[in-house]
Design a protein around this motif. Sequence first.
Motif, PDB file in Angstrom:
ATOM      1  N   ARG A 118       0.832  -1.210   0.000  1.00 13.09           N
ATOM      2  CA  ARG A 118       0.000   0.000   0.000  1.00 13.09           C
ATOM      3  C   ARG A 118       0.865   1.257   0.000  1.00 13.09           C
ATOM      4  O   ARG A 118       0.482   2.289  -0.556  1.00 13.09           O
ATOM      5  N   ASN A 119       2.054   1.194   0.603  1.00 13.25           N
ATOM      6  CA  ASN A 119       2.912   2.374   0.714  1.00 13.25           C
ATOM      7  C   ASN A 119       3.904   2.514  -0.437  1.00 13.25           C
ATOM      8  O   ASN A 119       4.802   3.358  -0.382  1.00 13.25           O
ATOM      9  N   SER A 120       3.758   1.700  -1.466  1.00 11.75           N
ATOM     10  CA  SER A 120       4.590   1.811  -2.661  1.00 11.75           C
ATOM     11  C   SER A 120       3.666   2.047  -3.843  1.00 11.75           C
ATOM     12  O   SER A 120       2.748   1.248  -4.092  1.00 11.75           O
ATOM     13  N   SER A 121       3.868   3.144  -4.555  1.00 15.66           N
ATOM     14  CA  SER A 121       2.901   3.555  -5.574  1.00 15.66           C
ATOM     15  C   SER A 121       2.648   2.497  -6.630  1.00 15.66           C
ATOM     16  O   SER A 121       1.500   2.246  -7.019  1.00 15.66           O
ATOM     17  N   ILE A 122       3.711   1.853  -7.124  1.00 16.53           N
ATOM     18  CA  ILE A 122       3.504   0.900  -8.208  1.00 16.53           C
ATOM     19  C   ILE A 122       2.835  -0.379  -7.719  1.00 16.53           C
ATOM     20  O   ILE A 122       1.999  -0.965  -8.413  1.00 16.53           O
ATOM     21  N   HIS A 123       3.136  -0.813  -6.493  1.00 14.40           N
ATOM     22  CA  HIS A 123       2.484  -1.999  -5.945  1.00 14.40           C
ATOM     23  C   HIS A 123       1.028  -1.681  -5.575  1.00 14.40           C
ATOM     24  O   HIS A 123       0.144  -2.532  -5.719  1.00 14.40           O
ATOM     25  N   PHE A 124       0.806  -0.479  -5.106  1.00 19.39           N
ATOM     26  CA  PHE A 124      -0.556  -0.036  -4.805  1.00 19.39           C
ATOM     27  C   PHE A 124      -1.404  -0.035  -6.078  1.00 19.39           C
ATOM     28  O   PHE A 124      -2.571  -0.459  -6.074  1.00 19.39           O
ATOM     29  N   ALA A 125      -0.815   0.437  -7.191  1.00 25.39           N
ATOM     30  CA  ALA A 125      -1.540   0.478  -8.468  1.00 25.39           C
ATOM     31  C   ALA A 125      -1.958  -0.921  -8.905  1.00 25.39           C
ATOM     32  O   ALA A 125      -3.031  -1.108  -9.490  1.00 25.39           O
ATOM     33  N   THR A 126      -1.123  -1.924  -8.615  1.00 24.66           N
ATOM     34  CA  THR A 126      -1.490  -3.299  -8.961  1.00 24.66           C
ATOM     35  C   THR A 126      -2.720  -3.751  -8.175  1.00 24.66           C
ATOM     36  O   THR A 126      -3.631  -4.374  -8.726  1.00 24.66           O
ATOM     37  N   MET A 127      -2.763  -3.422  -6.899  1.00 25.27           N
ATOM     38  CA  MET A 127      -3.877  -3.878  -6.054  1.00 25.27           C
ATOM     39  C   MET A 127      -5.190  -3.203  -6.403  1.00 25.27           C
ATOM     40  O   MET A 127      -6.253  -3.794  -6.225  1.00 25.27           O
ATOM     41  N   ILE A 128      -5.150  -1.961  -6.872  1.00 20.77           N
ATOM     42  CA  ILE A 128      -6.400  -1.257  -7.178  1.00 20.77           C
ATOM     43  C   ILE A 128      -6.633  -1.164  -8.677  1.00 20.77           C
ATOM     44  O   ILE A 128      -7.409  -0.323  -9.139  1.00 20.77           O
ATOM     45  N   SER A 129      -5.996  -2.030  -9.441  1.00 19.50           N
ATOM     46  CA  SER A 129      -6.185  -2.012 -10.891  1.00 19.50           C
ATOM     47  C   SER A 129      -7.654  -2.229 -11.236  1.00 19.50           C
ATOM     48  O   SER A 129      -8.308  -3.121 -10.690  1.00 19.50           O
ATOM     49  N   ASN A 130      -8.183  -1.402 -12.132  1.00 26.59           N
ATOM     50  CA  ASN A 130      -9.555  -1.615 -12.606  1.00 26.59           C
ATOM     51  C   ASN A 130      -9.566  -2.332 -13.953  1.00 26.59           C
ATOM     52  O   ASN A 130     -10.590  -2.411 -14.609  1.00 26.59           O
ATOM     53  N   LYS A 131      -8.393  -2.833 -14.338  1.00 27.44           N
ATOM     54  CA  LYS A 131      -8.280  -3.602 -15.577  1.00 27.44           C
ATOM     55  C   LYS A 131      -8.194  -5.098 -15.276  1.00 27.44           C
ATOM     56  O   LYS A 131      -8.846  -5.899 -15.936  1.00 27.44           O
ATOM     57  N   HIS A 132      -7.404  -5.469 -14.282  1.00 26.73           N
ATOM     58  CA  HIS A 132      -7.239  -6.880 -13.935  1.00 26.73           C
ATOM     59  C   HIS A 132      -8.431  -7.363 -13.103  1.00 26.73           C
ATOM     60  O   HIS A 132      -8.992  -6.598 -12.309  1.00 26.73           O
ATOM     61  N   THR A 133      -8.799  -8.616 -13.289  1.00 26.47           N
ATOM     62  CA  THR A 133     -10.003  -9.152 -12.639  1.00 26.47           C
ATOM     63  C   THR A 133      -9.753 -10.415 -11.833  1.00 26.47           C
ATOM     64  O   THR A 133     -10.612 -10.816 -11.046  1.00 26.47           O
ATOM     65  N   GLN A 134      -8.595 -11.069 -12.022  1.00 27.08           N
ATOM     66  CA  GLN A 134      -8.324 -12.338 -11.356  1.00 27.08           C
ATOM     67  C   GLN A 134      -6.998 -12.263 -10.604  1.00 27.08           C
ATOM     68  O   GLN A 134      -6.171 -11.391 -10.903  1.00 27.08           O
ATOM     69  N   ALA A 135      -6.798 -13.169  -9.656  1.00 26.78           N
ATOM     70  CA  ALA A 135      -5.569 -13.120  -8.857  1.00 26.78           C
ATOM     71  C   ALA A 135      -5.227 -14.489  -8.304  1.00 26.78           C
ATOM     72  O   ALA A 135      -6.092 -15.366  -8.159  1.00 26.78           O
TER      73      ALA A 135
END
Length: 448
Positions: A118-135
Amino acid sequence: MFRKIIIATAIFILLTAVGAKGRETAVSAQSPTGDILTLVNQLRASYGLPPFSYNPQLAAAAQAHANWMSETAIYSHTGAGGSSPQTRANAAGYPGYVSENIVGGTNLNPGGGVTWWRNSSIHFATMISNKHTQAGVGFAQGNDQNFYVLVVGYPSDKPPETAVREETVNYVDAPFFVEPIAVNPPNEDGSIVHVLGEGHTLWAISARYEVPIWEILLYNGLTEDSVIRPGDTLTIRLADGAEPPPTPTPPAHHIVKRGDNSWSIAAWYNISLADFLWYNSMGENDMLQPGDEVKIRLVEGEAPPPTPTPQLAHIVESGDSFWSIAVRYNLSLDELLSYNGLNEGSFLGIGDEIFIVSPTPPATPTLVPSETPVVMETAVATSTPFPTPNQLMPSPTPLQVAALAVTPPASSSQTNSGVDDIIGIGVMAFGVGLLLVAIVGVVYLRKA
């Protein structure tokens, strides 16, 4: 070349899965992988995003990379055989595009791992991606550390080689050769310093020492974009009693990196998407390119840009869903559907125009009260004066005579005079009639 990497990675995934079978059985009882996915989905829910759905192929790729990191003590997105997150996912059989988060640390629990992301911008962007749907999530222990890997993806019908060539996700990555990061003990004054080795990155050092990356940046006068080299010395912790440097003024601009978009930049700086677009005089569909400088706040005394004309509709693009459109414009799903008279099962077509504000209702015409026969008769009776003796007047019907008898006109000298004249004329006509009857009778008698 891509095929060789995928085949080699697939073999590695199978071997590590077999070798780690006993360890995975023990881990499943604690379910740190499930905890990571739950925490990430809770974060997404706080931003109004739908949860990632579990995908076993992504989980296999994540687990293989977690195993490799635990065995090598290397923090890197470049894994066994020179594999990347994309080639690892494709080797596990995943038919789509992916992004990856990794983190590790001594006694690091799932909550700490998600907090670090959460405190790293690029890793945060992965978690809140509105493009990716699966994990899928991987977890492994080794070298006295806990390693977590989160791989998110969205399906595609393109062949794996194409997915690798078109991979645009920006990984804060290191060269293929990365020296393991050894944690240095505190000095006599309590300070901790670290000498950079080959392939060491700020985010990897932050994760290894389990300190927020912003502290390392602050103590060393760096930014996330600063260039560091092997042999550089970084202060990880200040000496006991030392005063930290003053907190820098929050930046007013952001340099766009690969993988950035308007939504992720706005979320990282805790501003609304509407404000971000307003500051930069941008539209929702304007493209950002790596290296672009965008404004993220107004500095003191700066005049705000002109208020933009409100956007009324969104043109559907490839990959859009009702959820992603609603989140993009800060709407609930129910609001978006109601504005457009749709339901969750409705089909979205590329190029469709979707209202993002409540459509203006059509103007309601002014209603004119209908006039009933009674009202019409009343209006005529009270607004039309009775004819004078000099006017021709048809013989009244019984209904009209009854109306005159029951509903006398309003009192006025002119109206009363008219009534008297009518009565007088009636009496005179009646007398003339009797006289004519008498004359006719006399003539008839004389003839007889």
